[in-house]
Design an enzyme around this catalytic site. Structure first.
Site, short mmCIF file in Angstrom:
data_model
loop_
_atom_site.label_atom_id
_atom_site.label_comp_id
_atom_site.label_asym_id
_atom_site.label_seq_id
_atom_site.Cartn_x
_atom_site.Cartn_y
_atom_site.Cartn_z
N TYR A 189 0.83 -1.22 0.00
CA TYR A 189 0.00 0.00 0.00
C TYR A 189 0.86 1.26 0.00
O TYR A 189 0.59 2.21 -0.75
CB TYR A 189 -0.90 -0.04 1.23
CG TYR A 189 -1.91 1.06 1.37
CD1 TYR A 189 -3.13 1.02 0.70
CD2 TYR A 189 -1.68 2.14 2.23
CE1 TYR A 189 -4.08 2.02 0.86
CE2 TYR A 189 -2.62 3.14 2.41
CZ TYR A 189 -3.82 3.07 1.72
OH TYR A 189 -4.76 4.06 1.90
N LYS B 257 0.89 4.10 -2.85
CA LYS B 257 0.53 5.49 -2.55
C LYS B 257 1.69 6.45 -2.84
O LYS B 257 1.45 7.63 -3.17
CB LYS B 257 0.05 5.62 -1.10
CG LYS B 257 -1.29 4.92 -0.84
CD LYS B 257 -2.38 5.36 -1.79
CE LYS B 257 -3.79 5.04 -1.30
NZ LYS B 257 -4.82 5.41 -2.29
N1 LIG Z 1 -9.63 5.98 5.41
C1 LIG Z 1 -8.38 6.41 5.56
O1 LIG Z 1 -7.89 6.64 6.68
C2 LIG Z 1 -7.52 6.66 4.34
C3 LIG Z 1 -6.28 7.28 4.55
C4 LIG Z 1 -5.45 7.54 3.45
C5 LIG Z 1 -5.88 7.19 2.18
N2 LIG Z 1 -7.09 6.58 2.02
C6 LIG Z 1 -7.48 6.25 0.65
O2 LIG Z 1 -8.71 6.88 0.36
C7 LIG Z 1 -9.43 6.10 -0.59
C8 LIG Z 1 -10.82 5.80 -0.04
O3 LIG Z 1 -10.68 5.13 1.20
P1 LIG Z 1 -11.92 4.80 2.17
O4 LIG Z 1 -11.40 4.87 3.55
O5 LIG Z 1 -13.11 5.60 1.79
O6 LIG Z 1 -12.14 3.24 1.82
P2 LIG Z 1 -13.45 2.34 1.72
O7 LIG Z 1 -12.96 0.94 1.85
O8 LIG Z 1 -14.50 2.80 2.67
O9 LIG Z 1 -13.95 2.62 0.23
C9 LIG Z 1 -13.21 2.19 -0.88
C10 LIG Z 1 -14.19 1.91 -2.01
O10 LIG Z 1 -13.41 1.49 -3.16
C11 LIG Z 1 -14.12 0.45 -3.80
N3 LIG Z 1 -13.23 -0.35 -4.63
C12 LIG Z 1 -12.28 -1.22 -4.21
N4 LIG Z 1 -11.71 -1.81 -5.26
C13 LIG Z 1 -12.28 -1.29 -6.38
C14 LIG Z 1 -12.11 -1.54 -7.76
N5 LIG Z 1 -11.21 -2.43 -8.22
N6 LIG Z 1 -12.87 -0.84 -8.63
C15 LIG Z 1 -13.79 0.05 -8.17
N7 LIG Z 1 -13.99 0.32 -6.87
C16 LIG Z 1 -13.26 -0.36 -5.98
C17 LIG Z 1 -14.74 -0.34 -2.65
O11 LIG Z 1 -15.79 -1.18 -3.10
C18 LIG Z 1 -15.17 0.76 -1.70
O12 LIG Z 1 -16.49 1.19 -1.95
C19 LIG Z 1 -8.58 4.86 -0.86
O13 LIG Z 1 -7.78 5.06 -1.99
C20 LIG Z 1 -7.72 4.78 0.38
O14 LIG Z 1 -6.53 4.06 0.14
C21 LIG Z 1 -7.91 6.31 3.06
#
Ligand SMILES: NC(=O)c1ccc[n+]([C@@H]2O[C@H](COP(=O)([O-])OP(=O)(O)OC[C@H]3O[C@@H](n4cnc5c(N)ncnc54)[C@H](O)[C@@H]3O)[C@@H](O)[C@H]2O)c1
Length: 255
Positions: free
Chosen positions: A155, A159
């Site tokens: 990851y 990123k």
């Molecule tokens: N939540 C955090 O603390 C955090 C921190 C840094 C970065 N992020 C990044 O932010 C983004 C959103 O994170 P989140 O916390 O809302 O996650 P989440 O798991 O709640 O949502 C992610 C969504 O992506 C969808 N998804 C996964 N694989 C997919 C694919 N191949 N095609 C289409 N859709 C797909 C999932 O079905 C889900 O609805 C991600 O890229 C994550 O890495 C999150």
């Protein structure tokens, strides 16, 4: 008048979490929104909850961002059903955390495929429309994990790659009127971080309190915090900003 009246925005992985928060903000400011997620029904249900205004529309599209044919079909649907494409947010993501010696080849490939290949395929398909109209905004989602994070070799590498991808697209696409930037969130309270708490055997509130204590502002982030920055980067107020990664982490990376 909303900042995004007459604009069409595509947000991947937006059936829930950060993506849904961003989709909500874009709709509130007048955009027509396409929610892309793996499951079409979940994407459509989420689209049905968006606060669209005026003539704007919201649709949900089932698409795997790591699959070229699926991405091309999704972008074609956006353009035909919503009448254009102005804003893309590459937000879809998964985690498959493990220490290096336990990380499988499948864990590595899935994370690379969704984050890196997904952002590549979506950006390539979207830029064809954006370049032709000499206007576009692409927002990628990185993470504070890009600076290195135990148990996240896959990851954090993905990123970090997103930040390099963002700089390169910024260089290549600027002359076509396309701004490309990234947001690197810190801890945001979503199902993704709740799942991490469950995997570690910690209850959600304790896990969030620990994260809040590890940044200067002493709270966790919420999808609305990312949505506010995404709205700025998707707006014309940021037209002199490109290739940048903005950390939205309550200052966590300062400590
Ligand atoms: N939540 C955090 O603390 C955090 C921190 C840094 C970065 N992020 C990044 O932010 C983004 C959103 O994170 P989140 O916390 O809302 O996650 P989440 O798991 O709640 O949502 C992610 C969504 O992506 C969808 N998804 C996964 N694989 C997919 C694919 N191949 N095609 C289409 N859709 C797909 C999932 O079905 C889900 O609805 C991600 O890229 C994550 O890495 C999150």
């Amino acid at each position: 008048m909303g900042r995004f009246d007459g604009r069409v925005a595509v947000i991947t992985g937006a059936a829930r979490g950060i993506g849904f928060g961003v989709a909500t903000r874009f709709a509130e400011e007048g955009a027509s929104v396409a929610i892309i997620d793996l499951d079409e029904q979940a994407a459509s249900d989420a689209a049905g909850k968006l606060p669209v205004i005026g003539d704007a529309k919201a649709i949900g599209i089932g698409c795997n961002v790591g699959d070229g044919a699926s991405v091309d079909a999704a972008i074609a649907r956006v353009v035909s059903e919503l009448g254009g494409l102005h804003i893309l947010m590459n937000n879809a993501g998964v985690t498959r955390d493990n220490l290096l010696f336990k990380m499988t080849e499948e864990d590595w490939d899935l994370v690379m495929n969704v984050h890196l290949k997904g952002a590549f395929l979506m950006s390539k398909a979207a830029q064809a429309h954006m370049s032709a109209q000499k206007y576009g905004k692409i927002i990628n989602v990185s993470s504070t994990s890009a600076t290195g994070n135990r148990g996240q070799a896959n990851y954090s590498t993905a990123k970090g790659g997103i930040q390099s991808f963002t700089k390169t697209l910024g260089i290549e696409l600027g002359k076509f009127g396309i701004n490309v930037n990234a947001i690197a969130p810190g801890f945001i309270a979503t199902e993704m971080t709740d799942a991490t708490a469950a995997r570690l055997g910690v209850d959600v509130e304790t896990f969030r309190a620990g994260a809040a204590d590890r940044n200067p502002v002493k709270r966790v982030g919420f999808p609305e915090d990312i949505a506010a920055v995404a709205a700025f980067l998707a707006s014309d107020e940021s037209s002199y900003v490109t290739g940048q990664t903005l950390y939205v982490d309550g200052g966590a990376t300062l400590l």
